[in-house]
Design a protein around this motif. Structure first.
Motif, PDB file in Angstrom:
ATOM      1  N   PHE A  38       0.823  -1.209   0.000  1.00 19.18           N
ATOM      2  CA  PHE A  38       0.000   0.000   0.000  1.00 19.18           C
ATOM      3  C   PHE A  38       0.863   1.266   0.000  1.00 19.18           C
ATOM      4  CE2 PHE A  38      -2.967  -3.207   1.494  1.00 19.18           C
ATOM      5  CZ  PHE A  38      -4.077  -2.926   0.713  1.00 19.18           C
ATOM      6  N   GLY A  95       0.484   3.868  -3.035  1.00 20.01           N
ATOM      7  CA  GLY A  95       0.290   5.290  -2.798  1.00 20.01           C
ATOM      8  C   GLY A  95       1.180   6.133  -3.692  1.00 20.01           C
ATOM      9  N   GLY A 135      -6.106   1.495  -8.549  1.00 19.94           N
ATOM     10  CA  GLY A 135      -5.930   0.589  -7.416  1.00 19.94           C
ATOM     11  C   GLY A 135      -6.242  -0.846  -7.773  1.00 19.94           C
ATOM     12  N   TYR A 150      -7.471  -2.921  -2.755  1.00 19.56           N
ATOM     13  CA  TYR A 150      -6.563  -1.994  -3.427  1.00 19.56           C
ATOM     14  C   TYR A 150      -7.356  -0.960  -4.228  1.00 19.56           C
ATOM     15  CZ  TYR A 150      -2.683  -5.067  -2.199  1.00 19.56           C
ATOM     16  OH  TYR A 150      -1.748  -5.799  -1.510  1.00 19.56           O
ATOM     17  N   ALA A 194      -6.612   7.430  -2.634  1.00 19.43           N
ATOM     18  CA  ALA A 194      -5.270   7.982  -2.849  1.00 19.43           C
ATOM     19  C   ALA A 194      -5.247   8.985  -3.995  1.00 19.43           C
ATOM     20  CB  ALA A 194      -4.282   6.843  -3.111  1.00 19.43           C
ATOM     21  N   SER A 217      -1.983   4.713   1.870  1.00 19.46           N
ATOM     22  CA  SER A 217      -1.999   5.050   0.448  1.00 19.46           C
ATOM     23  C   SER A 217      -2.232   6.537   0.238  1.00 19.46           C
ATOM     24  CB  SER A 217      -3.079   4.236  -0.272  1.00 19.46           C
ATOM     25  OG  SER A 217      -2.864   2.858  -0.109  1.00 19.46           O
TER      26      SER A 217
END
Length: 559
Positions: free
Chosen positions: A253, A257, A366, A387, A394, A426
């Motif tokens: 993560f 990010g 993601g 994600y 993010a 993130s």
């Protein structure tokens, strides 16, 4: 009779003092909270009304029974409808903006931020109404933007009308603006916490305690309005499993990010590059400004023929990403196409906001990252859809420059509070990366491109608020500059125009080293522009005015 007169005068005096207290110290008064509640209700209904209006016109134009599934329905339409509807929508937008604005530009969140910082919490009324109408047409005819930008500006219009009617000062006007924005955001997304923090973090850009209570009241009112119409439901429904495999999965993560921060920067810079490109082409070809949105709409329609996913707000595709209903290549291709579509829409001056598109781009980024990461380490990974959730937050946080409110709005949009650490990691990494590559956020970069310097803080933009004419000493004032010395300096080219600001004046003092500069207006005499002395600006007066403004800003932000 005299006793009655005294009572009347006493009552009138008390009312006058109470009115003055409300105008200048409103946020600290209980009565102000009732005004905040009223603004919250009005802004909430405005947000719901705008959403309903978009859905109604969208359904009428495309014949879609459900605006939330526009792209699925649009895929069944003949190709020429997908091509022509955005073009005609763009033409309508161009005509509206040409008639009702001076520059053909749609007002949005950046203008609300500017109004909060530089105009005592007020925004332009006529141009704001034209922008709301333009954004309504854009979103209804397939423009690839979001509805939060127009909704925030509509709320700012409401607070401007109230602030002008009450004739309040800057602090109270800004807090009224914050109340309206908080209510509009919470009503749009059923997100009361994020709505309040969005107003403080993005629009007011401080967390002063005096503003917190009325803004929370207004935000709660906006949420109630939303739930009266739509119930207590989230915008997106997630699959049941969103578990992080602690602690092995956390580095992924961090890395995601960074990727999302770069994607956000690419998205923002693509919008600005497209805007510059379209402006250059418009000037070279001599196209009328009202035609610019129509050309953009035609380009959008051409993309929509092959990729209807880019049309409108895009919540259907975002939901598919969050539930994992997209393949890897689809997530990547849709991300690229969506960024291009957003750039075309915004550069074409069609209207709408960037928050919803950033959610869609983030969710697909993601998801793509999650599919790759969990494919490499299937035994040490949780659900790949997590994600998508973290990526959504993010990218949106990096675009808005608002990590706190964006993190919360992601939780409130999805109803998933169990994955907070992954989202926070993130979001923190993406905003750290993006803020170093742009001027803090998309909105502040927009303003910077218009030479409105808010990103650096009050010490940078306060100088632009003071005109030389308002700080100078006139020839008849005590301690005025010697007129003979002023005329001598004018002959040497050492002077300031009366319309200049301290932003221009202070560097001039630094370079010249003089104690004062003559202030002139230019008048035409015998076919030539001649400087006419109006007074003189003293260096010490300029510094005093600047220091008073800094002190007042600090007092407001820490009260």
């Amino acid at each position: 009779m005299s006793l009655l007169t005294k009572e009347i005068r006493s009552a009138a005096s008390h009312c006058a003092r109470g009115w003055d207290l409300l105008r200048h110290k409103g946020p600290g008064q209980i009565q102000f909270w009732f005004i905040a509640l009223g603004i919250g209700i009005a802004a909430g209904f405005a947000a719901i009304g705008f959403r309903a209006a978009v859905e109604a016109l969208q359904g009428f134009v495309y014949g879609s029974p459900n605006a939330a599934s526009l792209h699925s329905f649009a895929a069944t339409l003949p190709w020429y409808w997908l091509l022509l509807i955005p073009a005609f929508g763009g033409m309508a937008v161009g005509i509206v903006l040409h008639w009702l604005t001076d520059d053909g530009r749609v007002r949005s969140v950046a203008d609300v931020i500017e109004g909060a910082a530089l105009n005592d919490g007020r925004v332009e009324t006529k141009a704001g109404l034209a922008s709301a109408l333009s954004s309504w047409i854009t979103l209804s005819t397939g423009g690839s933007t979001g509805r939060e930008g127009p909704v925030v500006h509509i709320a700012a219009l409401i607070s401007t009308w109230v602030a002008n009617a009450l004739r309040v000062d800057g602090i109270t006007g800004r807090d009224l603006l914050g109340c309206a924005v908080a209510a509009a955001v919470s009503a749009s997304f059923n997100a009361p916490i994020a709505g309040a923090l969005f107003a403080l973090e993005v629009v007011l850009r401080h967390f002063a305690l005096h503003a917190f209570a009325p803004i929370v009241v207004a935000s709660a009112a906006g949420t109630v309005i939303n739930r009266l119409f739509y119930g207590d439901v989230t915008e997106f429904l997630l699959p049941g499993t969103t578990v992080v495999e602690f602690y092995i999965e956390l580095p992924a993560f961090f890395l995601m990010g960074l990727v999302c921060g770069l994607v956000a920067v690419i998205m923002m810079r693509t919008v600005f590059w497209a805007d510059d490109l379209e402006t250059d082409l418009q000037n070279r070809l001599g196209l009328p400004r009202w035609l610019r949105p129509s050309v953009a709409g035609l380009l959008l329609g051409g993309i929509a023929v092959f990729y209807p996913h880019i049309m409108g707000v895009g919540y259907e595709t975002t939901s598919r990403a969050l539930t994992g209903d997209l393949l890897l290549h689809e997530a990547i291709v849709f991300t690229v196409i969506k960024v291009a579509a957003v750039a075309i829409t915004m550069a074409g001056r069609m209207g709408g906001g960037i928050f919803s598109p950033s959610l869609m781009v983030g969710a697909m980024t993601g998801l793509a990252f999650g599919l790759i990461a969990t494919g490499f380490f299937p035994d040490h990974s949780g659900a790949f859809t997590l994600y998508a959730l973290a990526g959504m937050g993010a990218v949106a946080a990096a675009v808005l420059g608002a990590p706190i409110s964006t993190t919360l709005i992601v939780f409130e949009l999805t109803g998933d509070w169990q994955t907070g650490l992954a989202v926070m990691i993130s979001v923190s990494m993406s905003t750290a990366v993006a803020s170093r590559l742009v001027d803090r956020s998309f909105f502040l970069t927009q303003l910077e491109r218009r030479n409105v310097h808010l990103a650096a803080g009050p010490q940078a933009y306060l100088l632009a608020m003071f005109r030389v004419q308002g700080v100078m000493r006139k020839p008849q004032d005590p301690g005025a500059a010697d007129e003979a010395a002023c005329h001598e300096m004018i002959e040497q080219g050492l002077f300031l125009l009366a319309t200049a600001t301290l932003e221009t004046a202070l560097p001039r003092f630094e370079r010249s080293g003089v104690a004062f500069l003559p202030v002139v207006t230019m008048e035409e005499q015998d076919g030539a522009q001649v400087p006419i002395l109006q007074g003189a600006l003293f260096h010490v007066d300029a510094l005093k005015a600047y220091n008073r403004a800094l002190a007042a800003t600090a007092a407001e932000e820490h009260s």
